[in-house]
Every structure is written in C-alpha cells, then in structure tokens.
Motif scaffolding. Structure first.
Motif, PDB file in Angstrom:
ATOM      1  N   PRO A   1       0.840  -1.201   0.000  1.00 58.53           N
ATOM      2  CA  PRO A   1       0.000   0.000   0.000  1.00 58.53           C
ATOM      3  C   PRO A   1       0.873   1.249   0.000  1.00 58.53           C
ATOM      4  CG  PRO A   1       0.104  -0.919   2.203  1.00 58.53           C
ATOM      5  CD  PRO A   1       0.890  -1.846   1.302  1.00 58.53           C
ATOM      6  N   SER A   2       0.498   2.202  -0.784  1.00 62.02           N
ATOM      7  CA  SER A   2       1.257   3.441  -0.910  1.00 62.02           C
ATOM      8  C   SER A   2       1.197   4.265   0.375  1.00 62.02           C
ATOM      9  CB  SER A   2       0.698   4.275  -2.059  1.00 62.02           C
ATOM     10  OG  SER A   2       1.295   5.552  -2.088  1.00 62.02           O
ATOM     11  N   ALA A   3       2.287   4.950   0.666  1.00 63.31           N
ATOM     12  CA  ALA A   3       2.323   5.853   1.817  1.00 63.31           C
ATOM     13  C   ALA A   3       1.714   7.211   1.475  1.00 63.31           C
ATOM     14  CB  ALA A   3       3.764   6.040   2.284  1.00 63.31           C
ATOM     15  N   ARG A   4       1.368   7.428   0.212  1.00 61.54           N
ATOM     16  CA  ARG A   4       0.843   8.728  -0.216  1.00 61.54           C
ATOM     17  C   ARG A   4      -0.413   9.144   0.565  1.00 61.54           C
ATOM     18  NH1 ARG A   4       0.289   7.586  -5.065  1.00 61.54           N
ATOM     19  NH2 ARG A   4       2.428   7.891  -5.693  1.00 61.54           N
ATOM     20  N   PRO A   5      -1.432   8.279   0.739  1.00 62.98           N
ATOM     21  CA  PRO A   5      -2.614   8.704   1.516  1.00 62.98           C
ATOM     22  C   PRO A   5      -2.255   9.091   2.953  1.00 62.98           C
ATOM     23  CG  PRO A   5      -3.135   6.746   0.244  1.00 62.98           C
ATOM     24  CD  PRO A   5      -1.639   6.959   0.122  1.00 62.98           C
ATOM     25  N   ALA A   6      -1.354   8.350   3.572  1.00 60.24           N
ATOM     26  CA  ALA A   6      -0.940   8.693   4.936  1.00 60.24           C
ATOM     27  C   ALA A   6      -0.194  10.025   4.947  1.00 60.24           C
ATOM     28  CB  ALA A   6      -0.059   7.589   5.516  1.00 60.24           C
ATOM     29  N   PHE A   7       0.642  10.251   3.952  1.00 62.63           N
ATOM     30  CA  PHE A   7       1.371  11.517   3.829  1.00 62.63           C
ATOM     31  C   PHE A   7       0.388  12.686   3.726  1.00 62.63           C
ATOM     32  CE2 PHE A   7       3.128  14.738   0.919  1.00 62.63           C
ATOM     33  CZ  PHE A   7       4.217  15.166   1.655  1.00 62.63           C
ATOM     34  N   PHE A   8      -0.625  12.542   2.874  1.00 62.19           N
ATOM     35  CA  PHE A   8      -1.622  13.604   2.734  1.00 62.19           C
ATOM     36  C   PHE A   8      -2.378  13.825   4.041  1.00 62.19           C
ATOM     37  CE2 PHE A   8      -1.913  12.574  -2.042  1.00 62.19           C
ATOM     38  CZ  PHE A   8      -1.005  13.559  -2.353  1.00 62.19           C
TER      39      PHE A   8
END
Length: 149
Positions: free
Chosen positions: A67-74
């Motif tokens: 799973p990408s860390a992008r959603p958590a980063f946002f």
C-alpha cells in the motif's frame, strides 16, 4: 517558533486552500508531478550525487509501493497545522522537564535552523545544543570536529 520553516512539499500539502489544489494536481499524469516534487524535495537532502542517484529511486519506490504511503502523507499534512497549534500551547511546560536534553542541528539546515535550536534552548532548563557547521539536519554526513554552540 518563528524561525521554523516547513519543507516546501510539507507547506504545499499542509496549507489549507493550497492543499486542496496541490493534492489533485500532484496526482495528475499517473502521479508524475508528485514524483517530480518528491525527487526534488527529498533529493535536496543528499549532497553526494552518486548516493542520491542510488537511493532516491529506492526511497520513492518504498514510498509508492502498495500500500502506498501517499494517503498517509496527505492525511498527516492535513492534521499538521492543527497539531502544531495545539502543541504550541504546551510549550511553557517544557521548562518543567528537568532531565538533560541535547539537540544537534546543522547550521546549514533551512528548516530546523539555528533559531529553532536557540528557542529550544530557551524552553528547556537542562538543554545543551550544538550546531554542526555545513550540515543539514537531514543529512547523515557529520564533521564532529566542527561542533559549536
């Protein structure tokens, strides 16, 4: 802390109004814009081009993998400013902390800079701080013989 500066990407995705535009734009063209911004921002923390060229693609791959860390980063960036506001109210309590504290910042770091180190020094009663010449805090290279503070 007046001299604390967020990295540009953090500012972009944490500033209300700006983040509402930045997030969808960054995801355009198969995340190409986000990938470029990531490489620019994170790539600045590497001084050595050979090391940067070796590790930056690996870091992005780990960030982007499923799973990408992008959603958590946002999400973390959405919560950043309210968290900073609530934690700022607790700054006076730092003076009550009596255990020794040592911080080391790089004098070349544009984000965690000398002003931030000095402010921590004012807030903690048992703090010693050091500025390492020619060092970004995010950098892993250090010259121990060049400490001052």
């Amino acid at each position: 802390m007046q001299t604390l500066r967020p990295p540009e990407a953090i500012w972009l995705f944490s500033t209300p109004g700006v983040r509402n535009i930045a997030r969808p734009v960054s995801q355009m063209f198969g995340h190409w814009i986000f990938r470029r911004m990531y490489r620019w921002q994170v790539g600045r923390f590497f001084r050595d081009a050979e090391v940067r060229n070796k590790f930056l693609p690996l870091l992005y791959q780990q960030f982007d993998d499923t799973p990408s860390a992008r959603p958590a980063f946002f999400r973390l960036n959405e919560d950043l400013l309210p968290t900073i506001r609530s934690r700022t109210k607790m700054l006076p309590k730092l003076g009550e902390f009596s255990r020794p504290v040592r911080i080391i910042f790089g004098d070349a770091d544009p984000y965690l800079n000398k002003g931030v180190a000095q402010r921590f020094h004012e807030l903690f009663q048992c703090l010693s701080y050091f500025l390492c010449q020619m060092l970004d805090t995010s950098s892993k290279w250090m010259s121990p013989h060049k400490w001052h503070g």
